[in-house]
Design a protein around this motif. Structure first.
Motif, PDB file in Angstrom:
ATOM      1  N   VAL A  35     -11.423  -8.511   0.603  1.00 58.28           N
ATOM      2  CA  VAL A  35     -12.316  -7.422   0.444  1.00 58.28           C
ATOM      3  C   VAL A  35     -11.716  -6.033   0.813  1.00 58.28           C
ATOM      4  O   VAL A  35     -11.693  -4.934   0.202  1.00 58.28           O
ATOM      5  CB  VAL A  35     -13.663  -7.503   1.217  1.00 58.28           C
ATOM      6  N   ALA A  36     -10.824  -6.311   1.895  1.00 57.47           N
ATOM      7  CA  ALA A  36     -10.081  -4.986   2.196  1.00 57.47           C
ATOM      8  C   ALA A  36      -9.105  -4.537   1.445  1.00 57.47           C
ATOM      9  O   ALA A  36      -8.725  -3.397   1.211  1.00 57.47           O
ATOM     10  CB  ALA A  36      -9.590  -5.307   3.676  1.00 57.47           C
ATOM     11  N   GLY A  45      -8.429 -14.765   4.871  1.00 58.38           N
ATOM     12  CA  GLY A  45      -8.192 -14.634   3.533  1.00 58.38           C
ATOM     13  C   GLY A  45      -9.366 -13.741   2.835  1.00 58.38           C
ATOM     14  O   GLY A  45      -9.028 -12.739   1.994  1.00 58.38           O
ATOM     15  N   GLN A  46     -10.660 -14.404   3.043  1.00 53.43           N
ATOM     16  CA  GLN A  46     -11.683 -13.762   2.422  1.00 53.43           C
ATOM     17  C   GLN A  46     -11.842 -12.170   2.902  1.00 53.43           C
ATOM     18  O   GLN A  46     -12.206 -11.422   2.256  1.00 53.43           O
ATOM     19  CB  GLN A  46     -12.853 -14.628   2.851  1.00 53.43           C
ATOM     20  N   HIS A  59      -6.770  -1.654  -3.161  1.00 55.43           N
ATOM     21  CA  HIS A  59      -5.485  -1.373  -3.131  1.00 55.43           C
ATOM     22  C   HIS A  59      -4.695  -2.275  -4.380  1.00 55.43           C
ATOM     23  O   HIS A  59      -3.473  -2.228  -4.377  1.00 55.43           O
ATOM     24  CB  HIS A  59      -4.664  -1.364  -2.024  1.00 55.43           C
ATOM     25  N   GLY A  60      -5.603  -2.873  -5.027  1.00 51.99           N
ATOM     26  CA  GLY A  60      -5.100  -3.726  -6.002  1.00 51.99           C
ATOM     27  C   GLY A  60      -4.485  -4.943  -5.775  1.00 51.99           C
ATOM     28  O   GLY A  60      -3.799  -5.628  -6.528  1.00 51.99           O
ATOM     29  N   ILE A 104       0.870  -1.099   0.017  1.00 49.68           N
ATOM     30  CA  ILE A 104      -0.006  -0.190  -0.124  1.00 49.68           C
ATOM     31  C   ILE A 104       0.882   1.198  -0.218  1.00 49.68           C
ATOM     32  O   ILE A 104       0.416   2.106  -0.733  1.00 49.68           O
ATOM     33  CB  ILE A 104      -0.881  -0.181   1.140  1.00 49.68           C
ATOM     34  N   GLU A 105       1.910   1.020   0.632  1.00 41.35           N
ATOM     35  CA  GLU A 105       2.773   2.475   0.663  1.00 41.35           C
ATOM     36  C   GLU A 105       3.421   2.633  -0.480  1.00 41.35           C
ATOM     37  O   GLU A 105       3.758   3.919  -1.022  1.00 41.35           O
ATOM     38  CB  GLU A 105       4.014   2.193   2.031  1.00 41.35           C
TER      39      GLU A 105
END
Length: 253
Positions: A174-175, A169-170, A179-180, A132-133
């Motif tokens: 979603v989260a 994992g599920q 962020h790809g 993400i960074e």
């Protein structure tokens, strides 16, 4: 070319996954718990260059952070995380509720959950935050188990930890999708890894092979081939999925 961190890659399924990723052209951080020599043997068997061995206990937060930091810096960013490291069911950790003391019950639960679930959760957090960074896409593949579905009466903590890993994992799928980052899981049945060789060659081997209508058990290389797909752009729309991978030895509705 991508960079991957494979936990528990010094032998067995993890070694096969590391080899397959390297054959694809990825650079790989081969994680090991305590056997550096085995991890280095894995690296010697891999195609390409630039691979590293990195050791540590993924259940320990400080150690987990050091593993990810080392891999991330050495590989100029980890794009793929394979959560493969796990405590496997063995006779020494058998804990049937009708046979086990409460103290041994607690020990077994802590042992399985700390590595198979919490360790993977820590590694996922650490790799995902770095992705993400960097604003980079990525892949997380969790190696779960059919035991999450069929029940593990001799090893209930193992079954519960793997079920938790699938559910985790599920949630992460979603989260992390915004962020790809693609998150999937694979649930293998019995696999002919090195640590299972004695079991397969013993009295239980015939029954284990008979669980599948193919008359055999899976191989580490077959799991690795599936992981190659799950860690590729072709698997993006599989995010959140759990791939049953047990040779029709257990079918769930």
């Amino acid at each position: 070319m991508a960079s991957a961190l494979v936990t528990g890659a010094s032998r067995g399924i993890g070694r096969a996954i590391a080899r397959a990723l390297a054959e694809r052209g990825d650079r790989v951080a081969v994680h090991y718990g305590g056997d550096r020599a085995a991890a280095e043997e894995t690296i010697r068997s891999m195609a390409g260059t630039g691979h590293i061995a990195v050791g540590g206990d993924i259940s320990n937060p400080g150690s987990a952070a050091a593993i990810v930091r080392t891999a991330d810096e050495a590989l100029d960013g980890v794009d793929i995380l394979i959560n493969n490291a796990a405590v496997a069911p063995t006779n020494g950790l058998r804990h049937r509720v009708d046979e086990t003391s409460f103290d041994d019950w607690q020990t077994a639960w802590r042992t399985f959950v700390d590595v198979d679930l919490l360790g993977a959760a820590q590694m996922t957090y650490l790799v995902a935050r770095r992705l993400i960074e960097r604003r980079a896409p990525g892949y997380v593949v969790n190696v779960g188990s059919r035991g999450a579905y069929r029940g593990e009466p001799d090893f209930p903590a193992y079954g519960a930890a793997k079920a938790g890993l699938h559910a985790f994992g599920q949630s992460m799928a979603v989260a992390l999708a915004p962020h790809g980052i693609v998150v999937t899981s694979i649930a293998p049945g019995f696999v002919s890894s090195e640590r299972q060789r004695a079991t397969l060659e013993g009295a239980a081997g015939t029954d284990l092979r008979a669980q599948s209508p193919f008359g055999r058990v899976g191989t580490p290389e077959e799991v690795a081939e599936a992981v190659l797909f799950l860690s590729s752009p072709a698997a993006t729309w599989s995010s959140g999925g759990v791939l049953d991978f047990n040779g029709a030895s257990y079918l769930r509705s």
